[in-house]
Design a protein around this motif. Sequence first.
Motif, PDB file in Angstrom:
ATOM      1  N   LEU A 558      37.532  24.849 -40.891  1.00  0.00           N
ATOM      2  CA  LEU A 558      36.448  24.105 -41.541  1.00  0.00           C
ATOM      3  C   LEU A 558      35.555  23.421 -40.520  1.00  0.00           C
ATOM      4  CD1 LEU A 558      35.125  22.963 -44.120  1.00  0.00           C
ATOM      5  CD2 LEU A 558      36.769  21.062 -44.003  1.00  0.00           C
ATOM      6  N   THR A 559      36.138  22.689 -39.584  1.00  0.00           N
ATOM      7  CA  THR A 559      35.353  21.857 -38.670  1.00  0.00           C
ATOM      8  C   THR A 559      35.167  22.480 -37.296  1.00  0.00           C
ATOM      9  OG1 THR A 559      37.329  20.697 -37.895  1.00  0.00           O
ATOM     10  CG2 THR A 559      36.222  19.809 -39.837  1.00  0.00           C
ATOM     11  N   GLY A 560      35.942  23.516 -36.987  1.00  0.00           N
ATOM     12  CA  GLY A 560      35.878  24.086 -35.648  1.00  0.00           C
ATOM     13  C   GLY A 560      36.613  23.277 -34.607  1.00  0.00           C
ATOM     14  N   LEU A 561      37.243  22.183 -35.010  1.00  0.00           N
ATOM     15  CA  LEU A 561      38.010  21.360 -34.067  1.00  0.00           C
ATOM     16  C   LEU A 561      39.364  22.004 -33.803  1.00  0.00           C
ATOM     17  CD1 LEU A 561      37.366  17.795 -35.558  1.00  0.00           C
ATOM     18  CD2 LEU A 561      36.123  18.930 -33.719  1.00  0.00           C
ATOM     19  N   LEU A 562      40.019  21.532 -32.766  1.00  0.00           N
ATOM     20  CA  LEU A 562      41.385  21.969 -32.505  1.00  0.00           C
ATOM     21  C   LEU A 562      42.273  21.605 -33.689  1.00  0.00           C
ATOM     22  CD1 LEU A 562      41.789  20.778 -28.803  1.00  0.00           C
ATOM     23  CD2 LEU A 562      41.729  23.145 -29.568  1.00  0.00           C
ATOM     24  N   ASN A 563      43.158  22.529 -34.085  1.00  0.00           N
ATOM     25  CA  ASN A 563      44.136  22.182 -35.107  1.00  0.00           C
ATOM     26  C   ASN A 563      45.369  21.584 -34.437  1.00  0.00           C
ATOM     27  OD1 ASN A 563      45.476  24.365 -34.011  1.00  0.00           O
ATOM     28  ND2 ASN A 563      45.100  25.724 -35.737  1.00  0.00           N
ATOM     29  N   ARG A 564      46.424  21.363 -35.217  1.00  0.00           N
ATOM     30  CA  ARG A 564      47.598  20.694 -34.641  1.00  0.00           C
ATOM     31  C   ARG A 564      48.185  21.491 -33.478  1.00  0.00           C
ATOM     32  NH1 ARG A 564      51.335  16.870 -36.026  1.00  0.00           N
ATOM     33  NH2 ARG A 564      50.267  16.458 -37.996  1.00  0.00           N
ATOM     34  N   SER A 565      48.321  22.813 -33.661  1.00  0.00           N
ATOM     35  CA  SER A 565      48.904  23.629 -32.600  1.00  0.00           C
ATOM     36  C   SER A 565      48.054  23.591 -31.344  1.00  0.00           C
ATOM     37  CB  SER A 565      49.067  25.073 -33.087  1.00  0.00           C
ATOM     38  OG  SER A 565      49.510  25.904 -32.052  1.00  0.00           O
ATOM     39  N   GLY A 566      46.747  23.803 -31.504  1.00  0.00           N
ATOM     40  CA  GLY A 566      45.867  23.786 -30.341  1.00  0.00           C
ATOM     41  C   GLY A 566      45.809  22.437 -29.671  1.00  0.00           C
ATOM     42  N   LEU A 567      45.787  21.383 -30.469  1.00  0.00           N
ATOM     43  CA  LEU A 567      45.716  20.034 -29.908  1.00  0.00           C
ATOM     44  C   LEU A 567      46.975  19.705 -29.115  1.00  0.00           C
ATOM     45  CD1 LEU A 567      44.047  17.329 -29.866  1.00  0.00           C
ATOM     46  CD2 LEU A 567      45.597  16.566 -31.647  1.00  0.00           C
ATOM     47  N   MET A 568      48.150  20.068 -29.673  1.00  0.00           N
ATOM     48  CA  MET A 568      49.402  19.751 -28.983  1.00  0.00           C
ATOM     49  C   MET A 568      49.459  20.462 -27.629  1.00  0.00           C
ATOM     50  SD  MET A 568      51.069  17.602 -30.818  1.00  0.00           S
ATOM     51  CE  MET A 568      52.808  17.675 -30.418  1.00  0.00           C
ATOM     52  N   SER A 569      49.023  21.722 -27.591  1.00  0.00           N
ATOM     53  CA  SER A 569      49.022  22.461 -26.323  1.00  0.00           C
ATOM     54  C   SER A 569      48.076  21.821 -25.318  1.00  0.00           C
ATOM     55  CB  SER A 569      48.626  23.916 -26.560  1.00  0.00           C
ATOM     56  OG  SER A 569      49.529  24.560 -27.423  1.00  0.00           O
ATOM     57  N   GLN A 570      46.850  21.508 -25.766  1.00  0.00           N
ATOM     58  CA  GLN A 570      45.872  20.894 -24.869  1.00  0.00           C
ATOM     59  C   GLN A 570      46.324  19.514 -24.419  1.00  0.00           C
ATOM     60  OE1 GLN A 570      43.244  22.224 -23.600  1.00  0.00           O
ATOM     61  NE2 GLN A 570      42.121  23.531 -25.012  1.00  0.00           N
ATOM     62  N   LEU A 571      46.940  18.767 -25.346  1.00  0.00           N
ATOM     63  CA  LEU A 571      47.389  17.414 -25.003  1.00  0.00           C
ATOM     64  C   LEU A 571      48.496  17.471 -23.957  1.00  0.00           C
ATOM     65  CD1 LEU A 571      47.351  14.398 -25.350  1.00  0.00           C
ATOM     66  CD2 LEU A 571      48.732  14.638 -27.438  1.00  0.00           C
ATOM     67  N   GLU A 572      49.411  18.437 -24.074  1.00  0.00           N
ATOM     68  CA  GLU A 572      50.466  18.559 -23.065  1.00  0.00           C
ATOM     69  C   GLU A 572      49.855  18.835 -21.689  1.00  0.00           C
ATOM     70  OE1 GLU A 572      53.397  17.812 -23.054  1.00  0.00           O
ATOM     71  OE2 GLU A 572      54.257  18.001 -25.058  1.00  0.00           O
ATOM     72  N   ARG A 573      48.815  19.690 -21.647  1.00  0.00           N
ATOM     73  CA  ARG A 573      48.167  19.971 -20.370  1.00  0.00           C
ATOM     74  C   ARG A 573      47.474  18.727 -19.817  1.00  0.00           C
ATOM     75  NH1 ARG A 573      47.460  25.267 -22.593  1.00  0.00           N
ATOM     76  NH2 ARG A 573      45.547  24.718 -23.684  1.00  0.00           N
ATOM     77  N   GLU A 574      46.826  17.959 -20.690  1.00  0.00           N
ATOM     78  CA  GLU A 574      46.165  16.737 -20.244  1.00  0.00           C
ATOM     79  C   GLU A 574      47.182  15.723 -19.716  1.00  0.00           C
ATOM     80  OE1 GLU A 574      43.012  15.927 -19.850  1.00  0.00           O
ATOM     81  OE2 GLU A 574      42.420  17.947 -20.436  1.00  0.00           O
ATOM     82  N   ILE A 575      48.343  15.644 -20.381  1.00  0.00           N
ATOM     83  CA  ILE A 575      49.391  14.722 -19.924  1.00  0.00           C
ATOM     84  C   ILE A 575      49.885  15.154 -18.554  1.00  0.00           C
ATOM     85  CG2 ILE A 575      51.749  13.955 -20.376  1.00  0.00           C
ATOM     86  CD1 ILE A 575      51.079  14.052 -23.356  1.00  0.00           C
TER      87      ILE A 575
END
Length: 996
Positions: A558-575
């Motif tokens: 709907l929004t084109g934003l990261l979903n939960r799966s994508g966000l968790m992966s990106q967040l782990e990389r940022e951490i």
Amino acid sequence: MEKTPGIWPPLLKGMAAATAILAASLLPAWVALPLAVAIGGGVAYGCHLRSAAKPDDTEVATELAGFVEQSLVGIYCLEADRIVYGNQAMADILAYPRDALSDLPLSRVIHPDDLDLVTENVRRRMAGEVDSLRYPFRILRGDGQIRHCEVHSRAARLGGEHRLVGVLIDITDRITVQHELALYARAFEASSEGIVVTDAMGMIVTVNSALESLSGYRRDELLGQPVLSLEHRISGTRLEHIVAAALSSGRWQGEFLALRKNGDVYPTMLSISALRNEHHAVSHYIAIISDLSPIRAAERKLLESEGKFRAFVELSLVGLYVVQDGRLVYANPEIARVLGYDSAEQLIGLSVEDMTATEDLPLLRDYHRRRLTGEMESARYTYRAKRRDGSLLWVEAHGRVFEYDGRLAVMGIALDVSQRIEAERQSRLAERVFESASEGILITDADSRIVAVNPAFTRITGYSAQQAIGKLSRMLMRQDARAEFNHEMLDHLARDGHWQGEMRDRRLSGEWYPVWMSISAVRDDAGRINSYVGVFTDYTSRKEAETRLHYLANHDGLTGLLNRSGLMSQLEREISRARNLKQSLAVLFLDLDRFKAINDTLGHGAGDKLLVAATERLRNQVKATDLLGRLGGDEFTIVLENLPSPEMAADVANRVVDAMAQHFFIDGHEMFVTASVGVAVYPGDGHDAASLLKNADVAMYRAKERGKNTYQFFAKEMNAQAFEHLLLENSLRHALERGEFELHYQPQVATETGEIVGVEALIRWRHPELGLVPPARFIPLAEQNGLIVPIGAWVLQEACRQGKAWLDAGYGLRHIAVNLSARQFADDNLLGYISEALDQSGLPPHMLELELTESTVMQQPQDAVRLLLRLQEMGVALSIDDFGTGYSSLVSLKQFPLDNLKIDRGFISGIPHEGDDMAITEAIVAIARKMALKVVAEGVETVEQFDFLRAAGCDLVQGYLLGRPMPASELMMRLAADKMLLPRVETGWQEIHPPR
């Protein structure tokens, strides 16, 4: 040559070094001393060839150099990691020309696996950490051979410079001998024959494990004992004779009977040999003892075996036959089965030609003739045999000539090889498949050089077979910038035999493209890999589809934003990045307040548009490098990278809250939502994505508890509260079935008479571990998870049951009040379980009073009116609880069919000191009387409050002054005492029961 005074110090040092090295090698002193002089002088001379020598030293240096050059051991001098001098023996050991040793890097002559060891030892000696070292390693000779060497070296200062001088000895033969000795020792111990070794006097020196097993004696029982003392096992006289024979002829062999330690007699074959030293004197005897028991047993079974042999032939899975004069004179059952006959007897006398395909008769006749004429002793050939039913099968025949019943015949075996022939056909088919396959196929040798490619290879890569064959294949090379073998892949192939995965390749045009590659290792009969087969497919289209699927799998549609799966992966990389750079980051968990109401009212289409609009507002509040995701529903997450301070996260959270509070226009409707935001900061609030997200979620709920439209930072105590909240919720789900709930009842007293005229039923939870849990802790939980509906139904049933029990006991209670939650009031089955509670208990409906809050009935006013009217028709009394704290709309209030108003304790607590509270209370009482409603005041705790309410005209009061909520048994005691609670002039309040 000029005299140079600097040659003698390095000479002496070189001599000292060489002497130490040679002493370490345990050479005799008479060899070590002159060799030390030669080595020292020669090394010094060799290391300083560029230095001019004194005239007086020339002769000495020349002689010393001659010693070094004629030495049988390699002598060298190192400068850092390079050989700057080596004698001829050194050149021979390394298999390099002599002149190549003047500047030869160690890395070229040291085995790669030992290079680090040698380099480290050179460093230690040059640094002075050790005086000298002796150790073995492997070298790579110039001719490619690998040899074992031992080095003896030490550091020396030659000509004012630090050098390393030493001796290199080829110990390959010694290593080989050591291995052979170890092999002999293992063979001795592993031999299945008993072995005894004695000295020349016949004293046992050693025995192997087989002899221990054979004789029953332990090794320690035999060592050091005279072999002639073992007469209890072997006849002494016989043994003396055997030893004498071995001494005279060097060896004796024969049979004799022996006794085991346990007394058993067994036959053996004894072989004794005399071992002589260099003086030809006997130094040892070695005896090999073989147990003949199995042989004798075999002989006893020989007759049985002969009988079994025929059975073996008859039961063999291989066809056996004898042909004489062109006809079968013997056949076993297997060949009968292969040819389709019921028994072997049916084959006897048949012509072989009658059982052979016509086309193969010449071949069969030729082989038969050549064997009978002696041209060949045996033959092996394949032909087609004819089965009994006329069908053909491929047979491989192995036969040779022998004499059968006094005449020549051919005996042989016949194997059904139809499957093998079919396999060969399949192989030819595979070759055609190789040529016509749509996948690219290439075959390389063990060194990864291409030996064959198919046409699809050319079509995909652009390289012709002529261009590819003989070149190194890229399929076993690394995919990065380093053009070297992928050792990890090679190890995988060596271990598992196959590998498959995605790789990049380059066409002849230079274009890179993705391929899916499957590689198999092919081994020879010895198990060595001799080739690799690669099958690959152009992966371009599939890769593009995978990229699209990966995007869809990791982004919200709907929004084109990261979903939960994508966000968790990106967040782990940022951490991980923040951890490496020692930076902070913040996770903001955002939930839209009142979104559900809009979604339910205007539909999901409007809700989706609102989410898209909210997304755009969020994008405007964060940097392009910050992460923004939608976890689902109305929940969003923001990740702020490289956070300089928590204040920055607070600033962003505040901007987000303010932005969301602005009105939205969706489909012509003006909409208002707010945002509750929870903030968790790395590393203080969590070290992984799951922890940070969870803690930000906890903080968001705290923001909602604080009234929504705000933000909250996570605090550790929130986790404890959330955990306690979870445990309590889990226990709550089982509390009803475990019977842990109970009702307490608080008296409601008539102000005019002081009589207890009713009670309010209040639920309590008696937790098995936490004790009595107050309603404020578990009622909100029950409201959230929906358990309030079954719990509320139980409260109604229990309250009605208890009320009927009091009625039957004669207590004059007029009503029993029960609270209804908003979830209960909205439940479609409310009327059903109220009616069920009244019917099962027998309580008159007018005695049941249902209390509802203003906010409950005002959520859906029209539906609420209809439901209240139906309850009124049932005869149930209705009361508005906590009046004055909700909507308090008199216009709406008058439309509801109510019986009572209950003044909230918030107004009562201010009496008699707060004038506003007193005025509001009097106004509520006056309004209620005008509307013919009874008034109940709760929270009465002082006499002054009681007096004021009675004077104001309040009908009923309840509170701690008149009695705390209490169990039914305790209330029954109060009712039985029949005390009047109205204060009297003559006694004041002495007769009033103390608060409980």
